[in-house]
Design an enzyme around this catalytic site. Sequence first.
Site, PDB file in Angstrom:
ATOM      1  N   GLY A 225       0.774  -1.238   0.000  1.00  0.00           N
ATOM      2  CA  GLY A 225       0.000   0.000   0.000  1.00  0.00           C
ATOM      3  C   GLY A 225       0.800   1.279   0.000  1.00  0.00           C
ATOM      4  N   CYS A 327     -12.799   1.882 -28.948  1.00  0.00           N
ATOM      5  CA  CYS A 327     -14.144   2.437 -29.120  1.00  0.00           C
ATOM      6  C   CYS A 327     -14.863   2.579 -27.794  1.00  0.00           C
ATOM      7  CB  CYS A 327     -14.933   1.549 -30.063  1.00  0.00           C
ATOM      8  SG  CYS A 327     -14.119   1.445 -31.640  1.00  0.00           S
TER       9      CYS A 327
HETATM   10  C1  LIG Z   1      -2.448  -5.474  -3.901  1.00  0.00           C
HETATM   11  C2  LIG Z   1      -1.921  -6.007  -2.652  1.00  0.00           C
HETATM   12  C3  LIG Z   1      -0.660  -5.620  -2.200  1.00  0.00           C
HETATM   13  C4  LIG Z   1       0.191  -4.596  -2.906  1.00  0.00           C
HETATM   14  O1  LIG Z   1      -0.354  -3.329  -2.864  1.00  0.00           O
HETATM   15  P1  LIG Z   1       0.508  -2.058  -3.324  1.00  0.00           P
HETATM   16  O2  LIG Z   1      -0.386  -0.926  -3.099  1.00  0.00           O
HETATM   17  O3  LIG Z   1       0.827  -2.246  -4.757  1.00  0.00           O
HETATM   18  O4  LIG Z   1       1.728  -2.012  -2.483  1.00  0.00           O
HETATM   19  C5  LIG Z   1      -0.185  -6.199  -1.044  1.00  0.00           C
HETATM   20  N1  LIG Z   1      -0.916  -7.112  -0.359  1.00  0.00           N
HETATM   21  C6  LIG Z   1      -2.134  -7.507  -0.774  1.00  0.00           C
HETATM   22  C7  LIG Z   1      -2.879  -8.506   0.008  1.00  0.00           C
HETATM   23  C8  LIG Z   1      -2.685  -6.961  -1.918  1.00  0.00           C
HETATM   24  O5  LIG Z   1      -3.900  -7.339  -2.311  1.00  0.00           O
END
Ligand SMILES: *Cc1c(COP(=O)(O)O)cnc(C)c1O
Length: 402
Positions: A225, A327
């Site tokens: 995240g 499109c």
């Molecule tokens: C998508 C996801 C991540 C990675 O998220 P980022 O925002 O790209 O760092 C990590 N853990 C889980 C469980 C995810 O679904």
Amino acid sequence: MIDFHALAEKFETPLYVYDFDYMASQFEALKEAFRGRKSLLAYAVKANSNLSVVRHFAKMGSGADCVSIGEVRRALMCGVPKYRIIFSGVGKRDEEIVEAIDADILYINVESEAELMRVETIAASKNKVARISVRVNPNIDPQTHPYISTGLHANKFGVDLESAKRMYIRAKNAPSLEPVGIHFHIGSQLTQLSPIRESAEIVADLVRSLAALKIELKFFDIGGGLGVRYKEEQTIAPYEYAQAILSTLTGLDMTVVCEPGRFLTANAGYFLTKVLYEKRNGDKRFVVVDGAMNDLIRPSLYNAYHHVNALGKTGEASAADIVGPVCESGDFLAKSYPLPMMAHNDLLVLESAGAYGFGMGSNYNTRGRSAEVALERGEARLIRRRESYEEIIANEKEFLEL
Ligand SMILES: *Cc1c(COP(=O)(O)O)cnc(C)c1O
């Protein structure tokens, strides 16, 4: 300086280019932030699942966070050791659970009581013990785009604290389950530290109350995240991030698992597209390019911003929508973007395209997916061929009745 013109000439457009050295430096920066503590960085494969990218991280000692058995296979194929592989995701088919148990990965991240029961039943039928963690939904607003927010009860992800506790008690008493970790992932492109810290506190408290029930967990999995800068976002420094997490773990001896995706790859990536023509509809200016939403859907899906570099072009800029040939009116790469007058074959470089770019691509409008190129220590090499028409129709052709 990357010679984008030479790359476009050699590999043609639309094209993805990834700076592998930048990926490595991001990985090292995050690793460094957790130095001195037991930690595992598990690259979130979905951010950019090209085999060469996964292999690149595997060589640096990365684990892999996977959200399908296909991603688990990619990770294993690229040399990620099984004891560094995590299988997450809100829905897993029985076959996927079977394969994950057989592959003996680090743990399966379970996202509902119903799923826990499937894993228990399947492991029991194979006379095996499945290592699991539970994804907790701490009901914290991550303050990001609603489509990439996952940590609220309104989102489909994870379970609330009470359910989590019940699931751990069940898992502890089930001979075919071994609870080893706890997981949360409240959203993507996070730019505020406080929701992360609050979530970690909530989850760490749960770990303590489980320890009182003799349920001892080893892995504190904080998900991914970490946000990056696309435009002018404030971002979280890896050190601050690590300190915020670690400060919630006093008295707990756990390995911190972090699952970065975007942070490692987004700003390593460039999407190259060539101008086909300029066009006007009344007062509205469009620059029509050869790349489209099937190559890079983030602008259409999240209204995401990508910085656009009109290489070598000078002259007065005016607002234009950069649109592809698909499109759909939703097919755009940028809206009202200031650009000088463009001509046929001029090159546009969209930045920050290394995460959730190629991987979200499709064949919509029977367009082959882009080629991908890695840049490493000054060398460019192809890491995925451009998809051909024959490849697009391969799975349909045999059923054609003439
Ligand atoms: C998508 C996801 C991540 C990675 O998220 P980022 O925002 O790209 O760092 C990590 N853990 C889980 C469980 C995810 O679904």
